[in-house]
Enzyme design. Structure first.
Site, PDB file in Angstrom:
ATOM      1  CB  CYS A 102      -0.940   0.071   7.813  1.00  0.00           C
ATOM      2  SG  CYS A 102      -2.584   0.131   7.077  1.00  0.00           S
ATOM      3  NE  ARG A 110     -21.461  14.638  -2.393  1.00  0.00           N
ATOM      4  CZ  ARG A 110     -21.052  15.838  -1.985  1.00  0.00           C
ATOM      5  NH1 ARG A 110     -21.748  16.467  -1.037  1.00  0.00           N
ATOM      6  NH2 ARG A 110     -19.995  16.408  -2.501  1.00  0.00           N
ATOM      7  CB  CYS A 153      -0.943   0.015   1.199  1.00  0.00           C
ATOM      8  SG  CYS A 153      -2.130  -1.350   1.208  1.00  0.00           S
ATOM      9  CD  GLN A 171      -6.763  -6.108   3.334  1.00  0.00           C
ATOM     10  OE1 GLN A 171      -6.412  -4.944   3.526  1.00  0.00           O
ATOM     11  NE2 GLN A 171      -7.075  -6.572   2.137  1.00  0.00           N
ATOM     12  CB  SER A 183      -9.566   1.596   2.330  1.00  0.00           C
ATOM     13  OG  SER A 183      -9.033   0.283   2.175  1.00  0.00           O
ATOM     14  N   GLY A 187       1.467  -3.875   3.608  1.00  0.00           N
ATOM     15  CA  GLY A 187       1.645  -5.307   3.699  1.00  0.00           C
ATOM     16  C   GLY A 187       3.032  -5.661   4.207  1.00  0.00           C
ATOM     17  CG  HIS A 199      -6.082   1.898  -0.060  1.00  0.00           C
ATOM     18  ND1 HIS A 199      -4.910   2.461  -0.531  1.00  0.00           N
ATOM     19  CD2 HIS A 199      -5.708   0.808   0.684  1.00  0.00           C
ATOM     20  CE1 HIS A 199      -3.884   1.754  -0.088  1.00  0.00           C
ATOM     21  NE2 HIS A 199      -4.348   0.748   0.642  1.00  0.00           N
TER      22      HIS A 199
END
Length: 383
Positions: free
Chosen positions: A369, A213, A89, A157, A238, A371, A339
């Site tokens: 963060c 929204r 990431c 994760q 994300s 991997g 993401h």
């Protein structure tokens, strides 16, 4: 040691999964901010010495050194090389670090750093799935050495996010309130035009389309957990998304030679790591290391961008760092804005730079963060 400056930074809008960028080839997507960067800075592209792009899952449309391909697809000079890196990431944040290190060492003067990821076309697990027909083992549990050290369980994760929530005593309701605030902040930033100066359109697509929204705490409470018995849901994670971003990093000599006006100075770069099974906990020790290394405290930092991989990641970091959340992800984060893995680091840096200028802040910090239990930290100083 020479200074490294950010001359400019630009990104595409973030497309939601199966959204406006879903059918754009990754090379064409990554070419968009490169064209815009050269146009905005007025730099002769033949003076660029390298293009460093972050990208994960480099298969399919992202294979074959996508950094080099993006530059060529952008119609830019053949003699400029490119290289693609994968720090999960944090790939494009690491691209900025490598570019800055090249400039600080004096070996290069003008380097483009950025990243690209089309997650709609190349899902996060695609690379491992593509390897299975070739008889290739799982990258972790297929290794006897890994199993001996960390055990036979597959890394997850989602499990890491759950463990963090439990260890730091963060409730699902607390995470959902944080997620809702991310959408509220992102919607406000979009409505106030805060992103307009950092976004270059992809055809007719001009604005981030990931902001929910109409979401509410009641709607989030109805979502099923990603794992049985876990407080982690899609609403506090994300978003899968598509985007690209790029920055021009220059030395003091290049600033003079090309008559450039830098927007920020790179004050600090570092990377640290933590337990790979916990995976998502490294931002706190990495932040502590970075602040100590450059003699700063959290009180010296005006704005923070920390990637919202999961709400528990940011909230646990904030508890450890005693961080003021009113200075953190002020325009929303990855829960609202997506993401796009290999592009996120450069996207965060672009947003951080623009918000420092809007608010008049001096120092901005970025971390995320990654991997393998890793985390990059970058501190920039607005000029």
């Amino acid at each position: 040691m020479s200074e490294a400056y950010i001359v400019d930074a630009v990104r595409t809008p973030v497309g939601r999964r199966k959204g406006s960028l879903a059918h754009v080839h990754s090379a064409d997507l990554g070419a968009v901010p490169l064209k815009a960067l050269m146009d905005r800075t007025g730099v002769d592209p033949s003076a660029v010495e390298d293009v460093i792009y972050g990208c994960c899952d480099t298969v399919g449309s992202q294979a074959g050194d996508i950094a080099r391909t993006c530059w060529l697809v952008a119609g830019l000079p053949d003699h400029v090389p490119g290289t693609t890196i994968d720090r999960q990431c944090g790939s494009s944040q690491q691209a900025v670090h490598f570019a800055a290190q090249a400039v600080m060492s004096g070996t290069q003067d003008l380097v483009v750093a950025g990243g690209v990821q089309n997650m709609t076309q190349i899902p996060i697990s695609y690379a491992m799935l593509a390897a299975q027909p070739l008889g290739m083992a799982d990258p972790f549990t297929g290794s006897p050495g890994w199993v001996k050290r960390y055990g036979p369980d597959q890394l997850s994760q989602f499990n890491s996010a759950r463990m963090i929530a439990e260890k730091w005593n963060i409730s699902r309701e607390e995470m959902e309130r944080f997620a809702l605030e991310s959408h509220i902040r992102a919607a406000r930033a979009q409505d106030e035009g805060r992103f307009e100066g950092e976004i270059t359109s992809v055809g007719d697509f001009k604005a981030d389309e990931t902001i929910r929204r109409d979401t509410t705490l009641e709607k989030m409470a109805e979502l099923e957990p990603l794992d049985e018995g876990s407080p982690i849901t899609a609403g506090i994670a994300s978003q899968i998304s598509d985007a690209s971003a790029a920055l021009l990093i220059a030395s003091e000599q290049a600033v003079k030679d090309h008559n450039l006006t830098p927007r920020a100075r790179i004050h600090h770069i570092s990377v640290r790591a933590d337990d790979p099974v916990w995976m998502l906990t490294a931002p706190a020790p990495a932040t502590e290391y970075a602040l100590k290394k450059c003699g700063m405290t959290m009180q010296d930092v005006d704005l923070v961008e920390i990637n919202e991989a999961f709400a528990s990641v940011v909230l646990s970091w904030a508890k450890d760092m005693d961080a003021d959340l009113s200075k953190v992800n002020v325009n929303g984060g990855a829960i609202a804005l997506g993401h796009p893995l290999g592009a996120t680091g450069a996207r965060l840096m672009t947003t951080l730079l623009n918000e420092l200028e809007r608010t008049g802040g001096r120092y901005g910090m970025q971390t995320m963060c990654e991997g393998g239990g890793q985390a990059n930290v970058t501190i920039i100083e607005r000029l």
